[in-house]
Design a protein around this motif. Structure first.
Motif, PDB file in Angstrom:
ATOM      1  N   CYS A 111      26.475 -60.913 -73.135  1.00 31.54           N
ATOM      2  CA  CYS A 111      25.669 -60.097 -72.216  1.00 31.54           C
ATOM      3  C   CYS A 111      24.220 -59.963 -72.671  1.00 31.54           C
ATOM      4  O   CYS A 111      23.537 -58.995 -72.321  1.00 31.54           O
ATOM      5  N   ASP A 113      21.537 -61.404 -71.769  1.00 36.92           N
ATOM      6  CA  ASP A 113      20.566 -61.318 -70.671  1.00 36.92           C
ATOM      7  C   ASP A 113      20.403 -59.882 -70.188  1.00 36.92           C
ATOM      8  O   ASP A 113      19.301 -59.427 -69.899  1.00 36.92           O
ATOM      9  N   TYR A 114      21.515 -59.158 -70.136  1.00 37.39           N
ATOM     10  CA  TYR A 114      21.481 -57.761 -69.679  1.00 37.39           C
ATOM     11  C   TYR A 114      20.950 -56.848 -70.778  1.00 37.39           C
ATOM     12  O   TYR A 114      20.127 -55.961 -70.513  1.00 37.39           O
ATOM     13  N   ARG A 117      17.287 -56.935 -70.816  1.00 36.29           N
ATOM     14  CA  ARG A 117      16.759 -56.935 -69.443  1.00 36.29           C
ATOM     15  C   ARG A 117      15.377 -56.291 -69.318  1.00 36.29           C
ATOM     16  O   ARG A 117      14.627 -56.592 -68.385  1.00 36.29           O
ATOM     17  N   GLU A 118      15.020 -55.409 -70.243  1.00 37.30           N
ATOM     18  CA  GLU A 118      13.732 -54.734 -70.156  1.00 37.30           C
ATOM     19  C   GLU A 118      12.599 -55.555 -70.773  1.00 37.30           C
ATOM     20  O   GLU A 118      11.424 -55.192 -70.642  1.00 37.30           O
ATOM     21  N   ASN A 124      16.506 -66.323 -68.857  1.00 38.84           N
ATOM     22  CA  ASN A 124      17.952 -66.186 -68.775  1.00 38.84           C
ATOM     23  C   ASN A 124      18.565 -67.361 -68.026  1.00 38.84           C
ATOM     24  O   ASN A 124      18.247 -67.601 -66.860  1.00 38.84           O
ATOM     25  N   THR A 168      27.779 -54.336 -67.453  1.00 38.32           N
ATOM     26  CA  THR A 168      26.465 -54.504 -66.826  1.00 38.32           C
ATOM     27  C   THR A 168      26.431 -54.074 -65.359  1.00 38.32           C
ATOM     28  O   THR A 168      25.357 -53.892 -64.806  1.00 38.32           O
ATOM     29  N   GLN A 170      26.971 -55.998 -63.038  1.00 42.97           N
ATOM     30  CA  GLN A 170      26.380 -57.132 -62.345  1.00 42.97           C
ATOM     31  C   GLN A 170      27.406 -58.249 -62.239  1.00 42.97           C
ATOM     32  O   GLN A 170      28.429 -58.235 -62.927  1.00 42.97           O
ATOM     33  N   ASN A 177      21.105 -63.445 -60.634  1.00 39.99           N
ATOM     34  CA  ASN A 177      21.005 -62.660 -61.860  1.00 39.99           C
ATOM     35  C   ASN A 177      20.388 -63.442 -63.025  1.00 39.99           C
ATOM     36  O   ASN A 177      20.260 -62.905 -64.128  1.00 39.99           O
ATOM     37  N   TYR A 178      20.017 -64.700 -62.783  1.00 41.49           N
ATOM     38  CA  TYR A 178      19.481 -65.540 -63.856  1.00 41.49           C
ATOM     39  C   TYR A 178      18.178 -66.198 -63.399  1.00 41.49           C
ATOM     40  O   TYR A 178      17.901 -66.294 -62.205  1.00 41.49           O
TER      41      TYR A 178
END
Length: 204
Positions: A111, A113-114, A117-118, A124, A168, A170, A177-178
């Motif tokens: 996870c 990428d999540y 995420r900020e 990603n 997530t 998601q 999402n990528y």
């Protein structure tokens, strides 16, 4: 902003792990995949085998586990009230954030990428492939018999999907999402590496 961190999510048998390692070599940066298992084990005190099994394949919710008919062993809680799987996820997340702070790198799965995420400096990537390519890779590299591969693929992907969804909220594997989705069955491992490297260069 310059993209200096690459996260790679991948279908089972798509070669995402190898793409991550080859990409890191090409870029001259560190790749964190199985290395994360050792790091999490040292920080959490859990056995590496336990981390490897639970780190990105099983959710940590007691209600989720009960609903999914998982064994009682998966529902053991740690002293602070969080499940052991939650502890692993939180520890992984802290380590992933620390690694990202240290500089350019490639992080496979978990996870990432999540978790990151900020950050605006992450690219990603999701790696997928056709079933035939995934079966061939699983038989060749994972030692699974051809008859058992289809069920193994389904089981592994479902576990990753559920784990990602739980932590997530998601959809794992959803293109939106990528930043980049690549078919390793069509492009090949080296082809995917070259494309990711080219994208990184092009968007700087």
């Amino acid at each position: 902003m310059k993209k200096q961190i690459v996260t790679i999510s991948r279908q089972y048998g798509s070669g995402g792990r190898y793409i991550g390692k080859k990409l890191a070599e090409k870029l001259g940066v560190s790749c964190y995949d199985e290395e994360l298992i050792d790091m999490v084990a040292k920080e959490s005190g859990f056995a590496e085998e336990f981390i490897a099994e639970k780190g990105e394949r099983i959710t940590g919710s007691l209600l989720f586990n009960i609903a999914s008919n998982l064994s009682y062993a998966n529902n053991v809680f740690s002293g602070n009230g969080a499940s052991l799987q939650d502890e692993i996820y939180f520890t992984q997340s802290r380590i992933i954030k620390d690694l990202a702070e240290k500089g350019p790198c490639v992080i496979v799965g978990r996870c990432a990428d999540y978790v990151l995420r900020e950050r605006e400096d992450c690219l990603n990537v999701f790696i997928h492939a056709d079933e035939e390519s995934r079966i061939k890779r699983a038989v060749t590299y994972f030692g699974i018999t051809e008859d058992d591969v289809p069920s193994a693929i389904k089981k592994k992907d479902k576990a990753r999907y559920n784990h990602y969804k739980f932590y997530t909220d998601q959809e794992w594997g959803l293109a939106a999402n990528y930043d980049l989705c690549l078919d390793s069955g069509e492009l090949g491992i080296d082809g995917c590496v070259e494309i990711i490297a080219h994208v990184l260069e092009a968007i700087q």
